[in-house]
Design an enzyme around this catalytic site. Structure first.
Site, PDB file in Angstrom:
ATOM      1  N   ASN A  51       0.845  -1.204   0.000  1.00  0.00           N
ATOM      2  CA  ASN A  51       0.000   0.000   0.000  1.00  0.00           C
ATOM      3  C   ASN A  51       0.873   1.244   0.000  1.00  0.00           C
ATOM      4  O   ASN A  51       0.581   2.234   0.669  1.00  0.00           O
ATOM      5  CB  ASN A  51      -0.940   0.012   1.208  1.00  0.00           C
ATOM      6  N   ILE A 105       7.959  -8.938   5.594  1.00  0.00           N
ATOM      7  CA  ILE A 105       8.669  -9.314   6.813  1.00  0.00           C
ATOM      8  C   ILE A 105       8.319 -10.724   7.287  1.00  0.00           C
ATOM      9  O   ILE A 105       9.002 -11.266   8.164  1.00  0.00           O
ATOM     10  CB  ILE A 105       8.444  -8.299   7.961  1.00  0.00           C
ATOM     11  N   ALA A 152       5.072  -1.984   9.698  1.00  0.00           N
ATOM     12  CA  ALA A 152       4.552  -2.839   8.636  1.00  0.00           C
ATOM     13  C   ALA A 152       3.309  -3.599   9.094  1.00  0.00           C
ATOM     14  O   ALA A 152       3.384  -4.464   9.970  1.00  0.00           O
ATOM     15  CB  ALA A 152       5.628  -3.816   8.182  1.00  0.00           C
ATOM     16  N   SER A 167      -2.438   1.117  18.023  1.00  0.00           N
ATOM     17  CA  SER A 167      -3.587   1.911  17.593  1.00  0.00           C
ATOM     18  C   SER A 167      -4.572   2.114  18.725  1.00  0.00           C
ATOM     19  O   SER A 167      -4.769   1.225  19.570  1.00  0.00           O
ATOM     20  CB  SER A 167      -4.291   1.195  16.433  1.00  0.00           C
ATOM     21  N   TYR A 227      -8.777  -5.708  12.589  1.00  0.00           N
ATOM     22  CA  TYR A 227      -7.576  -4.857  12.630  1.00  0.00           C
ATOM     23  C   TYR A 227      -7.199  -4.546  14.072  1.00  0.00           C
ATOM     24  O   TYR A 227      -6.048  -4.745  14.494  1.00  0.00           O
ATOM     25  CB  TYR A 227      -7.812  -3.561  11.862  1.00  0.00           C
ATOM     26  N   LYS A 261      -3.823  -5.843  16.431  1.00  0.00           N
ATOM     27  CA  LYS A 261      -2.887  -4.979  17.167  1.00  0.00           C
ATOM     28  C   LYS A 261      -2.846  -5.367  18.642  1.00  0.00           C
ATOM     29  O   LYS A 261      -1.778  -5.362  19.270  1.00  0.00           O
ATOM     30  CB  LYS A 261      -3.303  -3.511  17.003  1.00  0.00           C
ATOM     31  N   ARG A 285     -13.403  11.405  16.369  1.00  0.00           N
ATOM     32  CA  ARG A 285     -12.059  10.872  16.517  1.00  0.00           C
ATOM     33  C   ARG A 285     -11.103  11.991  16.920  1.00  0.00           C
ATOM     34  O   ARG A 285     -11.341  13.177  16.669  1.00  0.00           O
ATOM     35  CB  ARG A 285     -11.565  10.231  15.209  1.00  0.00           C
TER      36      ARG A 285
END
Length: 354
Positions: A39, A64, A86, A129, A153, A157, A235
């Site tokens: 990306n 990786i 990454a 995050s 997602y 994390k 946010r």
């Protein structure tokens, strides 16, 4: 333990990674980058060198999860510390492709840790995050708030954080600084470096920029029925240059000692989707057209940081506000209307300030 001087940046061609490379080069670090360009584009490094008047020490195209190739990078360079960006990062995409997200984010992290341990590298800054907090019962959120991830997602994390905590508990001398940041946006103030996602942007600000430059007809607002003043999600937005500065300070503070420490990065001020849309319209000189659609799976009403811990520990506070974020992103988008790879002459701008 001494502060690192040669830093490996995973995902260094990405949005936050490339701005962190600028920050590190500007402060005398030697920088090595690995990126698979899933990306991003290698063209960012010409921009990094143009801004800093320094060259990235070496750039390697690799995933990786390929431990043999990653280990070869460590063989060639005396790496003191790693800044690990990454990862796949889009909430909506993660709900559509959960296995791919766990594979890339968790698998990539465990692969990196195995290679680091083999080469005796025990200092890591981890890009986490605010999404790990999920649908929070209260805001602003400090680091003691429970993790309640609501999408793959965020869960990926959170799993990575638990793995890193286990490593620090069991590997003598291993130091991790885990930075949970709240919506980095904006661009380098020169306009030469910014966010240029491949395909359709999944995040608000780059999508707004593409609407303003004429690449998209309007903004889709995912839900206007949240329990917020205007019904849209709130946010805490953080300028990418403030984010990059915090990563550089984290490298300095790895020398404080082993173990894992977690810090929020944010401004402590929330902005709704409509707030940001209006502010970006001011920056580009014309209102941004938008339409309301249904909520996006995995989204929550409000995420705002309490970043007092990092201010007390390091004296770090963000210095740029929403207007700076919008202005710098618009400058970048004007200069690169189709991103880094395509000629500008084939597209139009919305009417307004040039």
């Amino acid at each position: 333990m001494t502060a690192p001087s040669t830093v490996l940046v995973t995902g260094g061609a990405g949005f936050i990674g490339s701005h962190t490379c600028v920050e590190l080069l500007d402060h005398g670090y030697e920088v090595i980058v690995v990126d698979d360009y899933s990306n991003s584009t290698p063209q960012v490094f010409a921009q990094v060198e143009r801004i800093t008047d320094r060259f990235v020490g070496a750039v390697y195209e690799l995933d990786i999860r390929d431990r043999a190739s990653l280990s070869a990078v460590f063989d060639r360079h005396s790496v003191d510390a790693v800044v690990h960006f990454a990862a796949h990062k889009a909430v909506g995409e993660s709900s559509r492709s959960p296995v791919e997200y766990y594979d890339a984010n968790v698998g990539g992290t465990t692969s990196l840790l195995r290679v680091m341990r083999h080469h005796g590298v025990r200092q890591l800054v981890f890009s986490s995050s605010c999404s790990v907090y999920g649908d929070a019962a209260r805001v602003p959120l400090d680091e003691a708030a429970p993790a309640r991830p609501t999408n793959p997602y965020a869960a990926s994390k959170w799993i990575c954080e638990q793995i890193l905590a286990d490593v620090c508990a069991r590997v003598p001398g291993f130091a991790v600084l885990c930075l949970r940041y709240f919506n980095p946006v904006g661009a380098h103030p020169s306009g030469q470096l910014g966010e240029s996602p491949l395909g359709t942007p999944e995040n608000l600000m780059p999508y707004l920029a593409q609407v303003a430059v004429g690449r998209k007809p309007d903004l889709r607002v995912f839900g206007d029925d949240y329990d917020t003043p205007d019904g849209t999600a709130i946010r805490d937005y953080l300028h990418v240059m403030d984010t990059a500065e915090a990563h550089r300070l984290a490298l300095d503070h790895l020398a404080d000692g082993p173990g894992m420490r977690i810090f929020n990065l944010g401004t402590g001020q929330g902005h709704s989707v409509l707030d940001v849309t209006a502010a970006f319209g001011v920056a580009c000189g014309t209102p941004i057209p938008y339409r309301v659609v249904g909520r996006r799976p995995g989204d929550v009403a409000e995420l705002v940081a309490d970043a007092g811990a990092v201010a007390r520990a390091w004296g770090w506070r963000p210095t740029r506000g929403l207007d700076d974020m919008c202005r710098d992103l618009w400058r970048f988008q004007r200069l690169h209307p189709l991103g880094y790879q395509l000629p500008a002459r084939r597209h139009r701008f919305l009417p307004g300030r040039a």
